[in-house]
Write a protein that holds these residues in place. Sequence first.
Motif, PDB file in Angstrom:
ATOM      1  N   GLY A   1    -110.460 -33.105 -19.830  1.00 36.28           N
ATOM      2  CA  GLY A   1    -111.135 -31.854 -20.141  1.00 36.28           C
ATOM      3  C   GLY A   1    -112.526 -31.718 -19.576  1.00 36.28           C
ATOM      4  N   SER A   2    -112.920 -32.603 -18.674  1.00 33.95           N
ATOM      5  CA  SER A   2    -114.291 -32.561 -18.175  1.00 33.95           C
ATOM      6  C   SER A   2    -114.356 -32.861 -16.687  1.00 33.95           C
ATOM      7  CB  SER A   2    -115.163 -33.572 -18.943  1.00 33.95           C
ATOM      8  OG  SER A   2    -114.681 -34.885 -18.746  1.00 33.95           O
ATOM      9  N   VAL A   3    -115.504 -32.562 -16.093  1.00 26.36           N
ATOM     10  CA  VAL A   3    -115.759 -32.886 -14.693  1.00 26.36           C
ATOM     11  C   VAL A   3    -116.112 -34.366 -14.585  1.00 26.36           C
ATOM     12  CG1 VAL A   3    -117.202 -32.425 -12.675  1.00 26.36           C
ATOM     13  CG2 VAL A   3    -116.598 -30.554 -14.230  1.00 26.36           C
ATOM     14  N   THR A   4    -115.498 -35.056 -13.643  1.00 25.17           N
ATOM     15  CA  THR A   4    -115.881 -36.440 -13.368  1.00 25.17           C
ATOM     16  C   THR A   4    -116.411 -36.536 -11.947  1.00 25.17           C
ATOM     17  OG1 THR A   4    -113.641 -37.047 -12.645  1.00 25.17           O
ATOM     18  CG2 THR A   4    -114.186 -37.371 -14.978  1.00 25.17           C
TER      19      THR A   4
ATOM     20  N   LEU B   1    -121.081 -29.356 -16.355  1.00 22.92           N
ATOM     21  CA  LEU B   1    -120.374 -28.077 -16.306  1.00 22.92           C
ATOM     22  C   LEU B   1    -119.272 -28.061 -17.358  1.00 22.92           C
ATOM     23  CD1 LEU B   1    -120.008 -27.633 -12.431  1.00 22.92           C
ATOM     24  CD2 LEU B   1    -121.609 -26.437 -13.947  1.00 22.92           C
ATOM     25  N   ARG B   2    -119.095 -26.928 -18.009  1.00 24.01           N
ATOM     26  CA  ARG B   2    -118.089 -26.821 -19.058  1.00 24.01           C
ATOM     27  C   ARG B   2    -116.979 -25.854 -18.637  1.00 24.01           C
ATOM     28  NH1 ARG B   2    -119.573 -30.885 -20.023  1.00 24.01           N
ATOM     29  NH2 ARG B   2    -120.826 -31.671 -21.752  1.00 24.01           N
TER      30      ARG B   2
ATOM     31  N   ALA C   1    -120.508 -23.791  -5.966  1.00 20.42           N
ATOM     32  CA  ALA C   1    -121.760 -23.070  -6.189  1.00 20.42           C
ATOM     33  C   ALA C   1    -122.805 -23.973  -6.831  1.00 20.42           C
ATOM     34  CB  ALA C   1    -121.509 -21.846  -7.067  1.00 20.42           C
ATOM     35  N   ALA C   2    -122.386 -24.819  -7.758  1.00 26.37           N
ATOM     36  CA  ALA C   2    -123.316 -25.756  -8.386  1.00 26.37           C
ATOM     37  C   ALA C   2    -123.828 -26.774  -7.384  1.00 26.37           C
ATOM     38  CB  ALA C   2    -122.632 -26.452  -9.556  1.00 26.37           C
TER      39      ALA C   2
ATOM     40  N   PRO D   1    -111.473 -30.070 -14.209  1.00 29.55           N
ATOM     41  CA  PRO D   1    -110.461 -29.760 -15.216  1.00 29.55           C
ATOM     42  C   PRO D   1    -109.962 -28.322 -15.087  1.00 29.55           C
ATOM     43  CG  PRO D   1    -112.625 -29.590 -16.187  1.00 29.55           C
ATOM     44  CD  PRO D   1    -112.826 -30.079 -14.772  1.00 29.55           C
ATOM     45  N   VAL D   2    -108.823 -28.049 -15.705  1.00 27.69           N
ATOM     46  CA  VAL D   2    -108.356 -26.668 -15.804  1.00 27.69           C
ATOM     47  C   VAL D   2    -109.437 -25.829 -16.474  1.00 27.69           C
ATOM     48  CG1 VAL D   2    -106.690 -25.177 -16.981  1.00 27.69           C
ATOM     49  CG2 VAL D   2    -105.908 -27.268 -15.841  1.00 27.69           C
ATOM     50  N   GLY D   3    -109.679 -24.654 -15.896  1.00 25.84           N
ATOM     51  CA  GLY D   3    -110.723 -23.790 -16.417  1.00 25.84           C
ATOM     52  C   GLY D   3    -112.040 -23.899 -15.683  1.00 25.84           C
ATOM     53  N   LEU D   4    -112.078 -24.727 -14.638  1.00 21.49           N
ATOM     54  CA  LEU D   4    -113.287 -24.836 -13.815  1.00 21.49           C
ATOM     55  C   LEU D   4    -112.861 -24.838 -12.350  1.00 21.49           C
ATOM     56  CD1 LEU D   4    -116.357 -26.987 -14.713  1.00 21.49           C
ATOM     57  CD2 LEU D   4    -115.840 -26.343 -12.372  1.00 21.49           C
TER      58      LEU D   4
END
Length: 414
Positions: free
Chosen positions: A266-269, A234-235, A307-308, A297-300
């Motif tokens: 900056g990414s999902v872990t 996811l981005r 939902a994912a 991260p910020v923005g997700l």
Amino acid sequence: MNRTLFAAEAAASADRVIALTRALVAIPSPNPPGDVRACAETAARLIQDLIPSAEIALHPTSDQVTNFVARVRGHAPGRRLVFNGHLDTYPVNESLPWTVPPLGGLLREGRLYGRGTADMKGGIAASITALSLLAAHPTLWRGEAVLTLAGDEESMGPLGTKWLMDTIPEATGDAVIIGDAGSPRVLRFGEKGFLWIELEATGRASHGAHVHLGINALDRLCAALDAVRTLRDLRPEAPPAVTAAIAAARPISEPLSGPGEAEVLGSVTVNIGRMEGGTSTNLVPASARAGIDIRLPVGLPCATAEAALAATLNGRDGIAWRILRRFEPNHTDPQHELVRRAAAAASEVLGSPCVVNMRVGGSDARWFRMAGLPTIVYGPTPHNMGGADEYVLVDELLQVAQVHALTALDFLAA
């Protein structure tokens, strides 16, 4: 008295911040079990002695959790700045290979040792020092400076900072400074969010030689865990200012926090932290479960991740899942006045640039930011946090106290 003299007095407060840290470390407040009552009462006595003009109140919220609030006032009405900290620490765990008394506050070769020195009684001592400097010179600033000490940050804060914000008017304000563990060279303006989930898999037991008669719950669980790992793809849609700050901080922040920090911020872990199932090597397991820590991260937002998860897990045979804990990613605009003033004060004190960045771990800052309050985390570097011989550098304690004091003064004098 002017700002220059105030800064000089702050720079000369090493003995004060050391003494305060030692006094707080001497009172155990491990979580679990989370009994911080004696530590809150000690903080109240310390501040009453140091700042006679402070308005002090203790707020018990359970049979073990007591929170603390102290307030001082400037020479005229104005803004309110809140210093926040948490009294609870990791357990001492005397089975660890301690070489110093865990609660002794030993000072040796510029290091101050003891459980909680880094997380975060040293940071609290820095904030108390800043509060005392403000209280001694009210003609330099307007409004109010408040210190709130919470009792249950290690348990996510519902009976501590969250309760104070919901109940005590002066526990919120126009800006918040938290002295939690970090580094004097990195000012933290935001934190990742997280979802903690539990997966449960069911199957049908059989003998390991007759796998055709059974359904392996661990096989189902492993397939579901592979699906959860796809959330890493996811981005986020982070504000450009946040992305730019992470990139700009990298040359200074990563050597302190470890290579890869910028990518993680900056990414999902996805961390599979717990997995269990089966009873014997030669039996097909009928049940299995796992606990997963997903950091966002910020923005997700959490809703996107949920939902994912639903899309990839719902409808799988023998798989059920539930959310254990949920917190949204949170940040203060890195261009906010509070961030700019704190970064400037830090650069002044350090004599070198202080970068602004996100924070990998969580803190009570989330509660303030979720309520819309600009909040920064600025504290000393943790050494052996939660392990044996936890310590902080005395030089850093003094730097943090100076930055807290100067940031508060500049913010409240504006």
